[in-house]
Design a protein around this motif. Structure first.
Motif, PDB file in Angstrom:
ATOM      1  N   ARG A 209       1.428  16.471  -2.633  1.00  0.00           N
ATOM      2  CA  ARG A 209       0.357  16.917  -3.697  1.00  0.00           C
ATOM      3  C   ARG A 209       1.203  17.865  -5.051  1.00  0.00           C
ATOM      4  O   ARG A 209       0.762  17.607  -5.856  1.00  0.00           O
ATOM      5  CB  ARG A 209      -0.697  18.028  -3.073  1.00  0.00           C
ATOM      6  CG  ARG A 209      -1.652  17.046  -2.098  1.00  0.00           C
ATOM      7  CD  ARG A 209      -2.574  18.028  -1.633  1.00  0.00           C
ATOM      8  NE  ARG A 209      -3.384  17.062  -0.665  1.00  0.00           N
ATOM      9  CZ  ARG A 209      -4.591  17.579   0.238  1.00  0.00           C
ATOM     10  NH1 ARG A 209      -4.749  18.865   0.438  1.00  0.00           N
ATOM     11  NH2 ARG A 209      -5.040  16.591   1.060  1.00  0.00           N
ATOM     12  N   LYS A 252      -2.832   7.097   8.898  1.00  0.00           N
ATOM     13  CA  LYS A 252      -2.041   8.323   8.025  1.00  0.00           C
ATOM     14  C   LYS A 252      -2.568   9.660   8.258  1.00  0.00           C
ATOM     15  O   LYS A 252      -3.776   9.827   8.216  1.00  0.00           O
ATOM     16  CB  LYS A 252      -2.302   7.958   6.450  1.00  0.00           C
ATOM     17  CG  LYS A 252      -1.552   8.983   5.729  1.00  0.00           C
ATOM     18  CD  LYS A 252      -2.021   8.486   4.031  1.00  0.00           C
ATOM     19  CE  LYS A 252      -1.497   9.562   3.195  1.00  0.00           C
ATOM     20  NZ  LYS A 252      -1.871   9.389   1.825  1.00  0.00           N
ATOM     21  N   SER A 278       4.451  12.710   3.396  1.00  0.00           N
ATOM     22  CA  SER A 278       5.395  13.630   2.743  1.00  0.00           C
ATOM     23  C   SER A 278       5.833  14.845   3.444  1.00  0.00           C
ATOM     24  O   SER A 278       7.262  15.314   3.834  1.00  0.00           O
ATOM     25  CB  SER A 278       4.998  14.075   1.368  1.00  0.00           C
ATOM     26  OG  SER A 278       3.677  14.696   1.563  1.00  0.00           O
ATOM     27  N   TYR A 317       9.010   7.600   2.656  1.00  0.00           N
ATOM     28  CA  TYR A 317      10.124   8.148   1.905  1.00  0.00           C
ATOM     29  C   TYR A 317      11.458   7.849   2.297  1.00  0.00           C
ATOM     30  O   TYR A 317      12.485   8.119   1.549  1.00  0.00           O
ATOM     31  CB  TYR A 317       9.921   9.593   1.509  1.00  0.00           C
ATOM     32  CG  TYR A 317       8.372   9.922   1.055  1.00  0.00           C
ATOM     33  CD1 TYR A 317       8.124   9.508  -0.215  1.00  0.00           C
ATOM     34  CD2 TYR A 317       7.428  10.208   1.828  1.00  0.00           C
ATOM     35  CE1 TYR A 317       6.742   9.605  -0.507  1.00  0.00           C
ATOM     36  CE2 TYR A 317       5.912  10.227   1.519  1.00  0.00           C
ATOM     37  CZ  TYR A 317       5.743  10.004   0.100  1.00  0.00           C
ATOM     38  OH  TYR A 317       4.577  10.089  -0.107  1.00  0.00           O
TER      39      TYR A 317
HETATM   40  C1  PBG Z   1      -4.168  10.476  -2.460  1.00  0.00           C
HETATM   41  C2  PBG Z   1      -3.093  10.536  -1.740  1.00  0.00           C
HETATM   42  C3  PBG Z   1      -2.347  11.485  -0.896  1.00  0.00           C
HETATM   43  C4  PBG Z   1      -1.559  10.829  -0.024  1.00  0.00           C
HETATM   44  C5  PBG Z   1      -1.377   9.671  -0.478  1.00  0.00           C
HETATM   45  N1  PBG Z   1      -2.495   9.430  -1.298  1.00  0.00           N
HETATM   46  C6  PBG Z   1      -2.620  12.951  -0.881  1.00  0.00           C
HETATM   47  C7  PBG Z   1      -3.903  13.416  -0.202  1.00  0.00           C
HETATM   48  O1  PBG Z   1      -4.914  12.629   0.204  1.00  0.00           O
HETATM   49  O2  PBG Z   1      -4.295  14.600  -0.276  1.00  0.00           O
HETATM   50  C8  PBG Z   1      -0.459  11.861   0.745  1.00  0.00           C
HETATM   51  C9  PBG Z   1       0.720  10.966   0.896  1.00  0.00           C
HETATM   52  C10 PBG Z   1       1.943  11.878   1.223  1.00  0.00           C
HETATM   53  O3  PBG Z   1       1.552  13.045   1.830  1.00  0.00           O
HETATM   54  O4  PBG Z   1       3.204  11.383   1.229  1.00  0.00           O
HETATM   55  N2  PBG Z   1      -5.406  10.038  -2.084  1.00  0.00           N
END
Ligand code: PBG
Length: 326
Positions: A209, A252, A278, A317
């Motif tokens: 984010r 995820k 991330s 990553y």
């Molecule tokens: C947006 C999105 C997010 C991630 C990928 N697409 C953030 C969220 O849903 O808040 C997170 C990816 C990551 O943390 O590596 N919808």
């Protein structure tokens, strides 16, 4: 004691590779790339060592660096030059992802997947336009059905720019069907959808984010992303996406949700993707920096475990680092 069955016999050096059940290769990996319309220079992402936001002019070079390691696919995330209530820069023909996609597909042979979501494009940071009064009333957030129309436009604009695959990540009900019909109506019947089918409301997204400037300005995403407590509900979520025509099913985050990866592998006959997010990346880096963990070894073991649980492909990553060592 009867010790005739000795599994250790197959752990000797010569035989270990022959009986190994799981393999990792560069062709299993997708590398996330952040393209940023607000900068002319590459900007390192502090919470994700080794990653940076790149301007559109550097997108092709960035993807070439990734291709040189052997990784064949990238996932593009965009940081737009401006944001508004609806996130209109997300479907602009000259938007940051559309521009980057056009150049990358023209100048490299990378397989380009695009993130189809609105949270980086709305001024409030939610994954779609808000219901009236959402700011005041914590029971409200994103207007699901209005967002579906916009997701269709986003997906078509990405495919028009040359995207090989689109990946909706907003957890709106009906998003796969809406995108499939928008793509088909625009004659993009060959463009597959990788759905974030079971995406949890996770604290492990923190560094992303920051990287993509997509944190919600108020509230959280618990009304649309899944409750981390729920396993059976993932089956229902994924079944809906399969019915609606999802080509690849994503879970995820990855490591804290390997039970879900295994369930999806077991119950659905579609390729399974897992997003090693991330926070999963940042925590290994942070521990390694302290000298508490071996970064290469723990990264490899993490990705191997995600494959062992049943993932066919992994967004990570670590893609470049790992591929260059394989
Ligand atoms: C947006 C999105 C997010 C991630 C990928 N697409 C953030 C969220 O849903 O808040 C997170 C990816 C990551 O943390 O590596 N919808």
């Amino acid at each position: 004691m009867d010790l005739t069955d000795r599994p250790r016999r197959l752990r000797a050096d010569g035989i270990r590779p022959l009986v190994s059940e799981t393999d990792l290769s560069a062709s299993d990996l997708i590398a996330p790339v952040f393209v940023d319309a607000t900068t002319d220079d590459r900007v390192p992402i502090e919470t994700m060592p080794g990653h940076e936001r790149v301007p559109v002019d550097e997108a092709v070079d960035r993807v070439r660096e990734i291709r040189e390691t052997g990784v064949e696919a990238v996932m593009l995330f965009g940081v737009p030059e401006s944001k508004d209530a609806e996130g209109s820069r997300a479907w602009a023909e000259d938007g940051v992802v559309q521009e980057a996609t056009r150049r990358i597909t023209a100048e490299t042979d990378a397989y380009v997947v695009t993130d189809a979501c609105l949270c980086e494009y709305t001024e409030h940071g939610h994954c779609g336009p808000l219901e009236p009064d959402a700011r005041e009333d914590p029971t409200l957030t994103v207007d699901n059905d209005r967002t579906l129309e916009l997701l269709g436009k986003i997906a078509v604009s990405h495919a028009d720019a040359g995207a090989d695959m689109v990946a909706p990540s907003g957890m709106m009900d009906g998003m796969v069907a809406a995108i499939r019909s928008a793509l088909d109506d625009a004659a993009h019947t060959e463009v597959p959808i990788m759905s974030y089918a079971a995406k949890y409301e996770s604290a492990f997204y923190g560094p992303f984010r920051d990287a993509a400037d997509g944190a919600p300005a108020f509230g959280d995403r618990r009304h649309y992303q899944m409750d981390p407590a729920n396993r059976r509900e993932a089956g229902r979520e994924v079944a809906l996406d399969v019915e609606q025509g999802a080509d690849v099913l994503m879970v995820k985050p990855a490591l804290p949700y390997l039970d879900i990866v295994a369930d999806v592998r077991e119950n659905f006959d579609r390729p399974v993707a897992a997003y090693n997010v991330s926070g999963e990346y940042a925590m290994l880096h942070a521990a390694a920096e302290q000298g508490w963990l071996d970064l290469e070894a723990t990264a490899y073991e993490s990705l191997l475990s995600i494959k062992r649980a049943g993932a066919d492909l992994i967004l990570t990553y670590f893609a470049e680092d790992l591929a260059s060592r394989l």
